[in-house]
Design a protein around this motif. Structure first.
Motif, PDB file in Angstrom:
ATOM      1  N   UNK A  89      48.058 -58.642 -41.459  1.00  0.00           N
ATOM      2  CA  UNK A  89      47.264 -57.420 -41.292  1.00  0.00           C
ATOM      3  C   UNK A  89      46.608 -56.951 -42.583  1.00  0.00           C
ATOM      4  N   UNK A  91      43.028 -56.126 -44.561  1.00  0.00           N
ATOM      5  CA  UNK A  91      41.697 -55.693 -44.132  1.00  0.00           C
ATOM      6  C   UNK A  91      40.727 -56.841 -44.407  1.00  0.00           C
ATOM      7  N   UNK A  92      40.100 -57.389 -43.358  1.00  0.00           N
ATOM      8  CA  UNK A  92      39.333 -58.638 -43.526  1.00  0.00           C
ATOM      9  C   UNK A  92      38.098 -58.490 -44.406  1.00  0.00           C
ATOM     10  N   UNK A  93      37.573 -57.272 -44.524  1.00  0.00           N
ATOM     11  CA  UNK A  93      36.349 -57.107 -45.301  1.00  0.00           C
ATOM     12  C   UNK A  93      36.608 -56.665 -46.732  1.00  0.00           C
ATOM     13  N   UNK A  94      37.865 -56.764 -47.136  1.00  0.00           N
ATOM     14  CA  UNK A  94      38.170 -56.408 -48.517  1.00  0.00           C
ATOM     15  C   UNK A  94      38.813 -57.614 -49.195  1.00  0.00           C
ATOM     16  N   UNK A  95      38.537 -57.761 -50.497  1.00  0.00           N
ATOM     17  CA  UNK A  95      39.155 -58.847 -51.249  1.00  0.00           C
ATOM     18  C   UNK A  95      40.626 -58.540 -51.453  1.00  0.00           C
ATOM     19  N   UNK A  98      40.957 -55.567 -53.525  1.00  0.00           N
ATOM     20  CA  UNK A  98      40.595 -54.324 -52.846  1.00  0.00           C
ATOM     21  C   UNK A  98      41.624 -53.912 -51.802  1.00  0.00           C
ATOM     22  N   UNK A 102      43.271 -50.445 -52.047  1.00  0.00           N
ATOM     23  CA  UNK A 102      43.114 -49.481 -50.951  1.00  0.00           C
ATOM     24  C   UNK A 102      44.409 -48.699 -50.719  1.00  0.00           C
ATOM     25  N   UNK A 103      45.536 -49.421 -50.742  1.00  0.00           N
ATOM     26  CA  UNK A 103      46.819 -48.742 -50.535  1.00  0.00           C
ATOM     27  C   UNK A 103      47.056 -47.696 -51.618  1.00  0.00           C
ATOM     28  N   UNK A 105      44.544 -46.201 -53.339  1.00  0.00           N
ATOM     29  CA  UNK A 105      43.532 -45.148 -53.154  1.00  0.00           C
ATOM     30  C   UNK A 105      44.002 -44.115 -52.152  1.00  0.00           C
ATOM     31  N   UNK A 134      38.513 -63.193 -50.471  1.00  0.00           N
ATOM     32  CA  UNK A 134      38.724 -62.479 -49.210  1.00  0.00           C
ATOM     33  C   UNK A 134      39.876 -63.145 -48.445  1.00  0.00           C
ATOM     34  N   UNK A 150      50.647 -55.567 -51.666  1.00  0.00           N
ATOM     35  CA  UNK A 150      50.158 -54.281 -51.155  1.00  0.00           C
ATOM     36  C   UNK A 150      51.328 -53.360 -50.816  1.00  0.00           C
TER      37      UNK A 150
ATOM     38  N   UNK B   5      37.839 -38.826 -54.505  1.00  0.00           N
ATOM     39  CA  UNK B   5      37.916 -39.223 -53.100  1.00  0.00           C
ATOM     40  C   UNK B   5      36.538 -39.373 -52.483  1.00  0.00           C
ATOM     41  N   UNK B   8      35.044 -42.555 -53.533  1.00  0.00           N
ATOM     42  CA  UNK B   8      35.658 -43.713 -52.868  1.00  0.00           C
ATOM     43  C   UNK B   8      35.195 -43.839 -51.426  1.00  0.00           C
ATOM     44  N   UNK B  19      28.843 -55.341 -45.621  1.00  0.00           N
ATOM     45  CA  UNK B  19      29.712 -56.497 -45.362  1.00  0.00           C
ATOM     46  C   UNK B  19      29.784 -56.830 -43.880  1.00  0.00           C
ATOM     47  N   UNK B  20      29.525 -55.851 -43.005  1.00  0.00           N
ATOM     48  CA  UNK B  20      29.430 -56.136 -41.572  1.00  0.00           C
ATOM     49  C   UNK B  20      27.963 -56.162 -41.188  1.00  0.00           C
ATOM     50  N   UNK B 214      41.714 -52.664 -38.047  1.00  0.00           N
ATOM     51  CA  UNK B 214      41.656 -52.199 -39.430  1.00  0.00           C
ATOM     52  C   UNK B 214      42.154 -50.764 -39.530  1.00  0.00           C
ATOM     53  N   UNK B 217      45.791 -50.722 -39.499  1.00  0.00           N
ATOM     54  CA  UNK B 217      46.365 -51.114 -40.783  1.00  0.00           C
ATOM     55  C   UNK B 217      46.282 -49.955 -41.774  1.00  0.00           C
ATOM     56  N   UNK B 221      49.331 -48.196 -43.884  1.00  0.00           N
ATOM     57  CA  UNK B 221      49.393 -48.163 -45.348  1.00  0.00           C
ATOM     58  C   UNK B 221      49.549 -46.717 -45.820  1.00  0.00           C
ATOM     59  N   UNK B 227      40.793 -39.842 -44.676  1.00  0.00           N
ATOM     60  CA  UNK B 227      40.487 -40.996 -45.508  1.00  0.00           C
ATOM     61  C   UNK B 227      40.051 -42.185 -44.677  1.00  0.00           C
TER      62      UNK B 227
END
Lengths: 226, 308
Positions: A89, A91-95, A98, A102-103, A105, A134, A150, B5, B8, B19-20, B214, B217, B221, B227
């Motif tokens: 799990x 995030x597919x669009x983050x390296x 990232x 993200x966690x 942030x 990625x 993460x 924030x 970000x 990216x999409x 996503x 997820x 997290x 956010x």
């Protein structure tokens, strides 16, 4: 630290996921939960994450009733727990970088902290050279290691790992277990579910065995036996 | 903290957008259609209004006076008519002017001109052309003229004829048509806008459906709802903004192409000039519409997936 008090989860009359389960986990323990598929391992973990509500009984996390928390406060509670899943799990669009950033942030950490902690976490899981890739560019074992990085980067009180090695070959499995042990040695509680006999036997730590929703064995230095 | 924030969320929103790429493209195209409809509605209402205005201007009421009516009396009446709130303007045509007009109209008709010469005096009375703000107000004006005392001298009326009563049927019918056209146009516009907004909303929802795992997820997290939602709202705004720019650009060649044919067909409104002249208005409506549509759609769509 975690205490289950007579917790039951009944989905329907002939589907009972947990049946009157009680146990405690102390800080800095390394606990493995084993059992057949459908024994209730995942339900147990989802209870701790407050993703699942018990039919009866109470789950405590550091003396607080997890399910009494307000919905909009849940995310703050979840930051105290690092989670690792069988299906990673990410995030597919983050390296890789990232994903871990993200966690941090969402926990409101500053950019400086992120810049210094993320590489450190990646180093801990031996992935410093893959930080700009990625998830689709990483192997199964590497993805799982990113997920571990993460989970630990916010220094949670406990790591919950739901069959993290289920999709991995023996070498990657050993690598993951080694990392989890290292995290535990650094002082973080770890709760692991698995049905990999080799993993349990090589750990030599506490093992809780579940069968059809009940705890049938709880050994302080357990072996895998079903 | 707040600034960090915000920064970000913006960055994450931009990343979602590019990216999409393919999903973004689809959402932008559908929203372009929506904004196109909204823009079209503005053009439609402009054409409708100007056409109706032109038709309305062609309707007037003529008051023909007796030849014995004195110029002062007629002008005084014209003055009191101008004071009425319903009256847009009053045109005075003197007896001499009326005669000139008549001669001009019949300049090829020797017989009529001959007959005119036989008469001892100018047989035509003065005329007032009255134009009302709304066609429905002619009746009231006609009533006013009938009831006014200044129109009579020696107990005999000075007004020979008010042609409102001849035209009454036609005027009533026109009033009716204009009213229905307005109601119908407005109803269609609302329907069209609602439909296209629903389609846009659903497209964005589909775009976010892809991201529902996503979102799961992110929650695990420990991301707060704000956010999680923030970047999607930013992405939605970007969809709206891109679609708005695309629409505004597309309108340029389209109105240019349509300008000549619409100008001939409808009341002389040049769409291209109208577009350029009111570009500010179009920009506000279309860009504003796009941003609001994108933001609100995303906001609601994520809300849907936050309560898993």
């Amino acid at each position: 630290m975690i205490h289950f008090d007579k917790v039951s989860k009944i989905y329907s009359d002939n589907s009972t996921a947990l049946d009157d389960v009680s146990f405690s986990i102390s800080p800095k323990e390394f606990v493995s939960v084993v059992g057949h598929s459908g024994a209730g391992k995942t339900t147990l973990l989802r209870m701790i994450l407050a993703e699942e509500w018990p039919t009866s009984g109470t789950v405590f996390f550091q003396e607080r009733d997890v399910h009494a928390l307000k919905r909009h406060r849940l995310h703050e509670y979840r930051r105290k727990i690092g989670t690792i899943f069988q299906d990673v799990r990410l995030l597919p669009n983050k390296t890789a970088y990232e994903n871990i950033a993200f966690a941090m942030e969402v926990a409101g950490r500053t950019d400086d902290e992120i810049a210094s902690d993320v590489p450190y976490a990646l180093e801990l899981v031996n992935l410093a050279d893959k930080m700009l890739n990625f998830p689709r560019e990483l192997s199964g074992g590497e993805k799982q290691r990113v997920a571990i990085a993460r989970a630990i980067v916010n220094q949670p009180d406990i790591i919950i790992a739901d069959e993290p090695t289920a999709n991995l070959d023996p070498i990657n499995t050993q690598e993951i277990v080694k990392i989890l042990k290292k995290i535990n040695d650094l002082g973080t509680t770890v709760m692991l579910t698995t049905h990999n006999k080799g993993v349990i036997d090589s750990l030599g730590r506490r093992v809780i065995t579940l069968d059809r929703g009940r705890i049938i064995r709880d050994d302080p230095k357990g072996k895998y036996s079903l | 903290m707040l600034w960090m924030n915000a920064k970000r969320l913006m960055r994450a929103g931009f990343m979602n957008f590019y990216r999409n790429g393919f999903v973004s493209l689809a959402a932008v195209l559908v929203m372009t259609v929506t904004l196109f409809c909204i823009g079209g509605v503005v053009f439609l209402s402009a054409t409708l209004t100007s056409t109706l205005e032109a038709v309305k201007n062609k309707v007037d009421v003529n008051v023909y006076f007796q030849t014995r009516a004195v110029e002062e009396e007629v002008l005084a009446l014209a003055e009191s008519l101008r004071a009425l709130p319903e009256v847009k303007d009053v045109e005075y045509i003197s007896r001499e002017q009326a005669l000139l007009n008549f001669k001009k109209r019949h300049e090829n008709d020797e017989l009529t001109l001959q007959a005119l010469k036989e008469l001892p005096d100018n047989p035509l009375g003065a005329i007032l052309n009255i134009r009302a703000l709304e066609p429905s107000q002619y009746e009231g004006i006609a009533e006013f003229l009938k009831g006014d005392n200044a129109l009579a001298r020696d107990q005999k009326p000075l007004i020979d004829e008010i042609n409102y009563y001849d035209n009454k049927a036609a005027i009533d019918r026109l009033t009716h048509i204009i009213d229905s056209a307005k109601t119908l146009g407005f109803g269609l516009i609302i329907l069209l806008v609602i439909l296209s907004v629903i389609i846009s909303f659903n497209t964005i929802r589909l775009a976010l459906y892809i991201a529902r795992e996503e979102i799961g997820v992110m929650r695990l997290v420990g991301a707060s709802n704000t956010y999680i939602r923030g970047p999607f709202v930013v992405t939605g705004i970007l969809y709206g903004l891109s679609a708005a720019l695309l629409t505004l650009i597309l309108f340029y060649p389209l109105t240019f192409y349509l300008a000549d044919s619409t100008e001939n067909f409808l009341s002389g409104l040049n769409l291209f000039e109208y577009y350029l002249g009111n570009f500010g208005l179009f920009f506000v409506i279309i860009a504003g519409g796009g941003i609001i549509l994108g933001a609100v759609s995303s906001f609601w769509a994520v809300r849907r997936y936050l309560h898993i």
